[in-house]
Design a protein around this motif. Structure first.
Motif, PDB file in Angstrom:
ATOM      1  N   LYS A 222       0.811  -1.218   0.000  1.00  0.00           N
ATOM      2  CA  LYS A 222       0.000   0.000   0.000  1.00  0.00           C
ATOM      3  C   LYS A 222       0.844   1.268   0.000  1.00  0.00           C
ATOM      4  N   ALA A 223       2.153   1.121  -0.090  1.00  0.00           N
ATOM      5  CA  ALA A 223       3.043   2.276  -0.093  1.00  0.00           C
ATOM      6  C   ALA A 223       3.216   2.810  -1.510  1.00  0.00           C
ATOM      7  N   ASN A 224       3.791   3.986  -1.604  1.00  0.00           N
ATOM      8  CA  ASN A 224       4.076   4.617  -2.892  1.00  0.00           C
ATOM      9  C   ASN A 224       5.468   4.170  -3.359  1.00  0.00           C
ATOM     10  N   LEU A 225       5.556   2.902  -3.707  1.00  0.00           N
ATOM     11  CA  LEU A 225       6.835   2.256  -4.017  1.00  0.00           C
ATOM     12  C   LEU A 225       7.003   2.066  -5.518  1.00  0.00           C
ATOM     13  N   THR A 226       8.169   2.474  -6.031  1.00  0.00           N
ATOM     14  CA  THR A 226       8.563   2.177  -7.398  1.00  0.00           C
ATOM     15  C   THR A 226       9.778   1.255  -7.353  1.00  0.00           C
ATOM     16  N   VAL A 227       9.701   0.137  -8.041  1.00  0.00           N
ATOM     17  CA  VAL A 227      10.797  -0.836  -8.055  1.00  0.00           C
ATOM     18  C   VAL A 227      11.493  -0.786  -9.404  1.00  0.00           C
ATOM     19  N   LEU A 228      12.792  -0.590  -9.368  1.00  0.00           N
ATOM     20  CA  LEU A 228      13.628  -0.632 -10.555  1.00  0.00           C
ATOM     21  C   LEU A 228      14.484  -1.891 -10.483  1.00  0.00           C
ATOM     22  N   ASP A 229      14.342  -2.755 -11.471  1.00  0.00           N
ATOM     23  CA  ASP A 229      15.086  -4.012 -11.467  1.00  0.00           C
ATOM     24  C   ASP A 229      16.307  -3.920 -12.369  1.00  0.00           C
ATOM     25  N   VAL A 230      17.394  -4.489 -11.879  1.00  0.00           N
ATOM     26  CA  VAL A 230      18.631  -4.630 -12.651  1.00  0.00           C
ATOM     27  C   VAL A 230      18.906  -6.130 -12.712  1.00  0.00           C
ATOM     28  N   PRO A 231      18.276  -6.834 -13.645  1.00  0.00           N
ATOM     29  CA  PRO A 231      18.302  -8.306 -13.624  1.00  0.00           C
ATOM     30  C   PRO A 231      19.700  -8.905 -13.636  1.00  0.00           C
ATOM     31  N   ASN A 232      20.622  -8.276 -14.350  1.00  0.00           N
ATOM     32  CA  ASN A 232      21.977  -8.813 -14.452  1.00  0.00           C
ATOM     33  C   ASN A 232      22.962  -8.092 -13.540  1.00  0.00           C
ATOM     34  N   GLY A 233      22.424  -7.344 -12.592  1.00  0.00           N
ATOM     35  CA  GLY A 233      23.272  -6.554 -11.710  1.00  0.00           C
ATOM     36  C   GLY A 233      23.682  -7.300 -10.461  1.00  0.00           C
ATOM     37  N   HIS A 234      24.927  -7.089 -10.062  1.00  0.00           N
ATOM     38  CA  HIS A 234      25.438  -7.628  -8.804  1.00  0.00           C
ATOM     39  C   HIS A 234      25.270  -6.592  -7.700  1.00  0.00           C
ATOM     40  N   HIS A 235      25.494  -7.008  -6.474  1.00  0.00           N
ATOM     41  CA  HIS A 235      25.537  -6.058  -5.366  1.00  0.00           C
ATOM     42  C   HIS A 235      26.666  -5.071  -5.655  1.00  0.00           C
ATOM     43  N   GLY A 236      26.321  -3.774  -5.701  1.00  0.00           N
ATOM     44  CA  GLY A 236      27.310  -2.787  -6.100  1.00  0.00           C
ATOM     45  C   GLY A 236      27.429  -2.658  -7.602  1.00  0.00           C
ATOM     46  N   PHE A 237      26.343  -2.958  -8.321  1.00  0.00           N
ATOM     47  CA  PHE A 237      26.365  -2.899  -9.783  1.00  0.00           C
ATOM     48  C   PHE A 237      26.782  -1.520 -10.296  1.00  0.00           C
ATOM     49  N   ASP A 238      26.525  -0.473  -9.497  1.00  0.00           N
ATOM     50  CA  ASP A 238      26.756   0.884  -9.968  1.00  0.00           C
ATOM     51  C   ASP A 238      28.229   1.253 -10.105  1.00  0.00           C
ATOM     52  N   ASN A 239      29.115   0.405  -9.561  1.00  0.00           N
ATOM     53  CA  ASN A 239      30.535   0.594  -9.900  1.00  0.00           C
ATOM     54  C   ASN A 239      31.217  -0.715 -10.306  1.00  0.00           C
ATOM     55  N   LYS A 240      30.460  -1.816 -10.288  1.00  0.00           N
ATOM     56  CA  LYS A 240      31.023  -3.113 -10.691  1.00  0.00           C
ATOM     57  C   LYS A 240      30.641  -3.500 -12.112  1.00  0.00           C
ATOM     58  N   ASP A 241      29.391  -3.239 -12.485  1.00  0.00           N
ATOM     59  CA  ASP A 241      28.863  -3.715 -13.767  1.00  0.00           C
ATOM     60  C   ASP A 241      28.772  -2.544 -14.736  1.00  0.00           C
ATOM     61  N   ASP A 242      29.777  -2.411 -15.576  1.00  0.00           N
ATOM     62  CA  ASP A 242      29.868  -1.283 -16.501  1.00  0.00           C
ATOM     63  C   ASP A 242      29.015  -1.569 -17.724  1.00  0.00           C
ATOM     64  N   THR A 243      27.693  -1.452 -17.561  1.00  0.00           N
ATOM     65  CA  THR A 243      26.742  -1.812 -18.608  1.00  0.00           C
ATOM     66  C   THR A 243      25.697  -0.722 -18.761  1.00  0.00           C
ATOM     67  N   ASP A 244      25.024  -0.733 -19.911  1.00  0.00           N
ATOM     68  CA  ASP A 244      23.916   0.202 -20.108  1.00  0.00           C
ATOM     69  C   ASP A 244      22.797  -0.066 -19.111  1.00  0.00           C
TER      70      ASP A 244
END
Length: 262
Positions: A222-244
């Motif tokens: 019931k919350a105002n939640l938006t979920v963004l999925d990174v299916p091929n992402g690892h923990h720390g994808f934002d500096n580990k997985d250099d992908t689009d």
């Protein structure tokens, strides 16, 4: 050391102002960016649309506090404020017209969440108290083990809080860790009302984190939640997985948070 890798979304690191345990990154009309860019392939496109809020000098800007994860080993150096990933996030916030802030908190053991929570509260006072920041338009962005610190702000939403973001968050303790009821976001989210919550989850994360995030999503029905999925992402994808895929997830999360700050 992987934690010293830069953000996979290209950004020029700005000069930060240090205020105790907080580093503050301001838009370009308030402070001048450094001339040294992070080294990224020239073929990568600029994925940052110009959706800046107020663009006039002297107008207080919305603020985003970035809260790192943990627990980190005591005495670890450099501290997260000096990690390129958080410098990158805060610089991106400034590029988009918001004041970005990074806090060093004391989550140095599974039992240290109360200390870390005190540091986050102090950092918010610093950010909101700066005259260049609109203290009534603030978002908090939690990462990894810092995710449990979101519970305080979901359980009792301050009037000035416009959004909470959670990126590959740990929202339940690992087995054998203290389970302080104060730090249970899956219980607290029922009280979040219409507060925008932006959750970015990594498909290849630690199974224990994935399980906790699933519990959180179920509790946030019931919350105002938006979920963004990174299916091929690892923990720390934002500096580990250099992908689009990684870059798109970062950009989408920023778009949602900044929209809530308008």
């Amino acid at each position: 050391m992987e934690f010293l890798k830069p953000l996979v979304l290209p950004v020029t690191i700005r000069v930060a102002e240090s205020h105790g345990i907080v580093d503050l990154y301001l838009p370009s009309d308030e402070t001048r960016p450094e001339t040294r860019p992070e080294t990224r392939p020239e073929t990568q496109p600029d994925t940052q649309p110009d959706t800046r809020p107020e663009g006039r000098p002297g107008i207080p800007r919305p603020g985003i506090l970035f809260v790192h994860g943990g627990p980190l080993p005591p005495g670890m150096t450099p501290l997260p404020r000096q990690w390129p990933i958080f410098q990158g996030y805060a610089s991106l916030a400034a590029d988009r017209g918001a004041a970005g802030a990074v806090v060093d908190h004391r989550l140095q053991g599974p039992d240290a969440y109360p200390l870390a929570a005190d540091d986050v509260a102090t950092a918010l006072d610093v950010l909101r108290g700066d005259p260049r920041v609109d203290g009534d338009r603030v978002a908090i962005w939690f990462f990894s083990g810092g995710g449990r610190l979101a519970a305080d702000y979901l359980r009792s939403v301050p009037s000035w809080l416009r959004a909470v973001a959670l990126t590959y968050p740990m929202v339940t303790p690992f087995p054998g860790w203290p389970d302080d009821p104060r730090f249970r976001p899956a219980e607290a989210v029922a009280s979040a009302g219409d507060l925008p919550i932006v959750l970015t989850r990594a498909g290849l994360d630690d199974p224990r984190i994935i399980e906790g995030v699933s519990e959180f999503v179920a509790a946030a029905e019931k919350a105002n939640l938006t979920v963004l999925d990174v299916p091929n992402g690892h923990h720390g994808f934002d500096n580990k997985d250099d992908t689009d895929e990684s870059r798109d997830a970062i950009t989408q999360a920023f778009d949602l948070v900044l929209a809530a700050l308008k």
